[in-house]
Structure formats: C-alpha cells, structure tokens
Design a protein around this motif. Structure first.
Motif, PDB file in Angstrom:
ATOM      1  N   GLU A 158     -12.664   5.217  -7.718  1.00  0.00           N
ATOM      2  CA  GLU A 158     -12.025   3.997  -7.191  1.00  0.00           C
ATOM      3  C   GLU A 158     -12.091   2.897  -8.253  1.00  0.00           C
ATOM      4  O   GLU A 158     -13.144   2.579  -8.776  1.00  0.00           O
ATOM      5  CB  GLU A 158     -12.726   3.541  -5.916  1.00  0.00           C
ATOM      6  N   THR A 185     -10.801  -1.132  -9.268  1.00  0.00           N
ATOM      7  CA  THR A 185     -10.204  -2.379  -8.796  1.00  0.00           C
ATOM      8  C   THR A 185      -9.700  -3.150 -10.008  1.00  0.00           C
ATOM      9  O   THR A 185     -10.445  -3.339 -10.978  1.00  0.00           O
ATOM     10  CB  THR A 185     -11.238  -3.246  -8.049  1.00  0.00           C
ATOM     11  N   LYS A 226       0.851  -1.188   0.000  1.00  0.00           N
ATOM     12  CA  LYS A 226       0.000   0.000   0.000  1.00  0.00           C
ATOM     13  C   LYS A 226       0.887   1.237   0.000  1.00  0.00           C
ATOM     14  O   LYS A 226       1.931   1.257   0.638  1.00  0.00           O
ATOM     15  CB  LYS A 226      -0.886  -0.010   1.248  1.00  0.00           C
ATOM     16  N   VAL A 271      -2.602   9.608  -5.508  1.00  0.00           N
ATOM     17  CA  VAL A 271      -3.224   8.325  -5.839  1.00  0.00           C
ATOM     18  C   VAL A 271      -2.877   7.343  -4.728  1.00  0.00           C
ATOM     19  O   VAL A 271      -1.725   7.262  -4.301  1.00  0.00           O
ATOM     20  CB  VAL A 271      -2.637   7.762  -7.167  1.00  0.00           C
ATOM     21  N   GLU A 272      -3.877   6.610  -4.270  1.00  0.00           N
ATOM     22  CA  GLU A 272      -3.599   5.553  -3.286  1.00  0.00           C
ATOM     23  C   GLU A 272      -3.700   4.209  -4.006  1.00  0.00           C
ATOM     24  O   GLU A 272      -4.673   3.938  -4.714  1.00  0.00           O
ATOM     25  CB  GLU A 272      -4.617   5.614  -2.151  1.00  0.00           C
ATOM     26  N   LEU A 281      -7.152  10.039 -13.532  1.00  0.00           N
ATOM     27  CA  LEU A 281      -7.623  10.177 -12.148  1.00  0.00           C
ATOM     28  C   LEU A 281      -7.820  11.652 -11.796  1.00  0.00           C
ATOM     29  O   LEU A 281      -7.117  12.520 -12.292  1.00  0.00           O
ATOM     30  CB  LEU A 281      -6.614   9.528 -11.191  1.00  0.00           C
ATOM     31  N   LYS A 308     -12.875  10.853  -5.521  1.00  0.00           N
ATOM     32  CA  LYS A 308     -14.042   9.987  -5.379  1.00  0.00           C
ATOM     33  C   LYS A 308     -13.997   8.783  -6.318  1.00  0.00           C
ATOM     34  O   LYS A 308     -14.917   7.979  -6.349  1.00  0.00           O
ATOM     35  CB  LYS A 308     -15.318  10.808  -5.648  1.00  0.00           C
ATOM     36  N   GLU A 318      -3.386   0.025  -3.430  1.00  0.00           N
ATOM     37  CA  GLU A 318      -3.348  -0.991  -2.370  1.00  0.00           C
ATOM     38  C   GLU A 318      -3.638  -2.345  -2.993  1.00  0.00           C
ATOM     39  O   GLU A 318      -4.520  -2.478  -3.839  1.00  0.00           O
ATOM     40  CB  GLU A 318      -4.420  -0.645  -1.327  1.00  0.00           C
ATOM     41  N   THR A 328      -6.538  -2.057  -5.596  1.00  0.00           N
ATOM     42  CA  THR A 328      -7.482  -0.939  -5.561  1.00  0.00           C
ATOM     43  C   THR A 328      -6.713   0.358  -5.803  1.00  0.00           C
ATOM     44  O   THR A 328      -5.684   0.610  -5.176  1.00  0.00           O
ATOM     45  CB  THR A 328      -8.196  -0.871  -4.196  1.00  0.00           C
ATOM     46  N   ILE A 329      -7.232   1.170  -6.733  1.00  0.00           N
ATOM     47  CA  ILE A 329      -6.595   2.451  -7.066  1.00  0.00           C
ATOM     48  C   ILE A 329      -7.614   3.536  -6.746  1.00  0.00           C
ATOM     49  O   ILE A 329      -8.700   3.571  -7.336  1.00  0.00           O
ATOM     50  CB  ILE A 329      -6.220   2.480  -8.570  1.00  0.00           C
ATOM     51  N   ARG A 330      -7.252   4.404  -5.800  1.00  0.00           N
ATOM     52  CA  ARG A 330      -8.207   5.445  -5.380  1.00  0.00           C
ATOM     53  C   ARG A 330      -7.613   6.823  -5.609  1.00  0.00           C
ATOM     54  O   ARG A 330      -6.430   7.053  -5.374  1.00  0.00           O
ATOM     55  CB  ARG A 330      -8.511   5.345  -3.876  1.00  0.00           C
ATOM     56  N   SER A 331      -8.476   7.753  -6.043  1.00  0.00           N
ATOM     57  CA  SER A 331      -8.060   9.151  -6.166  1.00  0.00           C
ATOM     58  C   SER A 331      -9.329   9.982  -6.109  1.00  0.00           C
ATOM     59  O   SER A 331     -10.229   9.802  -6.934  1.00  0.00           O
ATOM     60  CB  SER A 331      -7.335   9.373  -7.488  1.00  0.00           C
TER      61      SER A 331
END
Length: 378
Positions: free
Chosen positions: A112, A114, A2, A94-95, A89, A110, A97, A105-108
């Motif tokens: 997300e 997978t 992560k 960028v997160e 994004l 709102k 995990e 999982t790629i989050r930025s």
C-alpha cells in the motif's frame, strides 16, 4: 475517486503518456499524470504543452473487464514516482483511491502506497480539435511514412522549421517531406474518401518519433485532424496531439534534378553493407565521407581513405550502369540512412555530375525519394 484496474493495462497507458511528460516544463503541474475516472473507463493524460497524449482504458472491452468499482473523479499524480510504483506492484490488479485532501492510496496485494496528489482542476485543458475535417490512414502506413522521412529532419535549432516534417494533402495525395538542407526524404501516397486539403503543415520531428513508438502495429486505422496550429492523431484508445511549427517550409521541389547523366541500378542490401564497411575508416573527423567511382561494365568501386588510419576499397557488381563515368563523394551516414529507409530490394540512383545532388529511388516506385548532396573532397 476510486477504481480497481488491471495492472498490465495501467502500465501500458502510463508508458504511453509518459512520452509526453518533460521534467523541464515551466508549468509545475505538467510534471504529473492526470488520471480521470468515469463510469465507462479511465483516461490518463500527459503533456509538455508541445505534445499531449491521452490514453483511454475502457471499463469493459471484448467481454474482458479492465476497470471495476468505479467512483468518478480525477487527480494529478507525480510522474516521477507513480510509474515505478505501478510497475513494481505485486498483484495483477491495482486499487487507486483519492480522498478530499488529494491524498491518493495505491493498493495491490499486501502493498500500500500513499502519494500526495494535485488538484486536476489546475491541469491545463487540452485544446479540443473539431474532427469534422479529418481523414483516416492504416496505422502501418502512417508508421512507414514517418520512418521513411523523419530521420532527415534537421537537429540544429538554427532553422527551427527544418526540425519538422512538412505534410501536404492535395488532390487526394498525401506527401511527407523532410530536409536538413544537406539531404531530403519524401514519400507520397494516395488518400481516398476525403475532400480536405492542406499544405505547409510542419509537425516537429520529435513528435512524430514519439507517435511512431506509441502506435501499435495492429490493423487499426488512425484518424488525423489538423487545425491552424495543432495536429491530432486519434486511434481507438489514444489521442496524440502535437503543436505545429510556425513559419513557411522552404520550396523543395526545385532541388530535385529533372534529368540525370549517370544511372545505376543496384541491390539495396549489397550497397548498404559495402558503404557500411567503407564507413568504418571514415569516422567522424571527415564527415564520414566515402567515394563512389563507376568502373565501366557493371561495376562500381566504393572507397574510403583516412590518412591517419588507412583506407578501404570494395567493388560491387550492379544490375546496370547507364550514362557518363562518375566519381562522387558523399556522407556515408546519409547514404546508409537513406538506403535503410527504402524498404525495397533494388534501388536506382540518378546522378547529375560530381557536385550535384543525386536521387535514390526504389526501382519501379516513384512514391519514395531520397536526395543527398555530395561532398567536396579536395
């Protein structure tokens, strides 16, 4: 695994390693990008087994945080989707995990995503090159060595060795040579503070073109190491590894004429634009041939003639002409590429007759040489 990473840093690294990834690879996992997180930073790897590129993003540099909240681990992500996702994004960070089922999982903001990842253990280990035998060059100098030679490599696979650039380091002189057997480009430079020597190293032209695109024109140096079948170019944040071509590069020194019969000195830009104009009527069907004729006192005439289309004639004033009168025909494409590679205002062109190779050099600089074989036109 992560971590949270600056998106612009991630995009730049992804673009670099993508240059080594080919959808046509026979090893399925090599269609992916390997992402490895360690406490000190994140490394991305792309490879097609001929070229491998590692791009490193340090967690912190120059008091700027690039990567934070790192939990170590590694995963391989599909190169077909990951770069586009990152590019689109919404936020600046960028997160990323991954879990034990290889789901990523790629989050930025709102958004997300997978993605299904692949086990990084299955990704081939890149050969480690021992860097004891290495030397350093400024990046801008390496880029100009590549630029002044790589365009002359062969695009025909019939003689694979000619699709590469021959690199020699002998007695502290580094020399790049490329030829497709109709023309030759070479450049040499002195290299200090090294005692290593090698010859007959042939690096694929394709690899050098990609390297040239990736290297940033910063003031940094690049460290170059060679083993029996690989060459490594290493900068602060980048490892660029290429395989070498097998086989012996032909002996090219005997192609270069010792003396000349006609010597012309001319402004590079003027000659370049004249030949460029003449080539407009010398399109594909006749090998883009133009003809150069000396006109006695300080003039040369450039002509091109296509019976179906028409013809063009243009005189240029040259700085000087010495020696015999001359009529010679050659490929305008080869001449244009050679003149573009010479980044000097004036060139001298040494001819040894209408059917012998001729040599183009910058005035007062023997380190750069372009050789072109003329074309028979009868």
């Amino acid at each position: 695994m992560k971590f949270i990473i600056q998106r612009d840093q991630l995009i730049a690294s992804v673009q670099n390693v993508m240059k080594a990834i080919s959808p046509r690879t026979v090893i399925p996992i090599l269609t992916g990008i390997k992402v490895e997180a360690k406490s000190h930073g994140v490394t991305l790897t792309g490879s097609d087994s001929d070229v491998s590129i590692e791009s490193y993003i340090p967690a912190e540099e120059n008091e700027k945080v690039n990567v934070e909240q790192i939990e170590e681990g590694s995963i391989v992500l599909q190169a077909k989707y990951f770069p586009d996702i990152v590019r689109k994004l919404p936020e600046k960070t960028v997160e990323i995990e991954s879990d034990s089922d290889l789901k990523v999982t790629i989050r930025s903001g709102k958004a997300e995503f997978t993605l299904n990842g692949q086990d990084a253990e299955e990704y081939p280990q890149l050969p480690k090159i021992q860097t004891d035998d290495s030397f350093e060059l400024p990046i801008d100098l390496l880029k100009s060595l590549i630029k002044q030679t790589v365009f002359a490599v062969s695009t025909m696979e019939t003689r694979p060795i000619l699709t590469g650039v021959n690199i020699n380091l002998k007695e502290n002189v580094l020399k790049f040579i490329a030829t497709d057997s109709h023309r030759l480009a070479s450049r040499e430079i002195p290299v200090t503070n090294t005692n290593i020597e090698f010859n007959n190293i042939v690096v694929p032209g394709k690899s050098l073109n990609e390297l040239n695109k990736i290297l940033v024109d910063a003031e940094e140096t690049v460290e170059i190491s060679v083993t029996n079948n690989q060459i490594l170019f290493k900068t602060k944040h980048l490892n660029f590894l290429s395989r070498l071509l097998d086989g012996n590069y032909p002996e090219t020194s005997r192609l270069i004429p010792e003396q000349s019969k006609t010597l012309i000195q001319v402004k590079t830009k003027e000659l370049l634009s004249t030949i460029d104009r003449a080539s407009l009527l010398a399109k594909e069907e006749r090998n883009n041939v133009v003809r150069l004729t000396t006109q006695g006192t300080g003039l040369i005439e450039i002509t091109s003639n296509s019976p179906e289309i028409g013809n063009v004639t243009e005189d240029i004033t040259v700085q000087s002409i010495e020696g015999e009168e001359l009529k010679i025909s050659f490929s305008s494409k080869y001449m244009i590429e050679a003149l573009k590679a010479i980044e000097y205002d004036e060139v001298s062109i040494a001819f040894t007759g209408a059917m012998r190779p001729f040599i183009i050099r910058p005035v007062n600089d023997d380190s750069i040489l372009q050789l072109i074989l003329p074309v028979r036109t009868y």
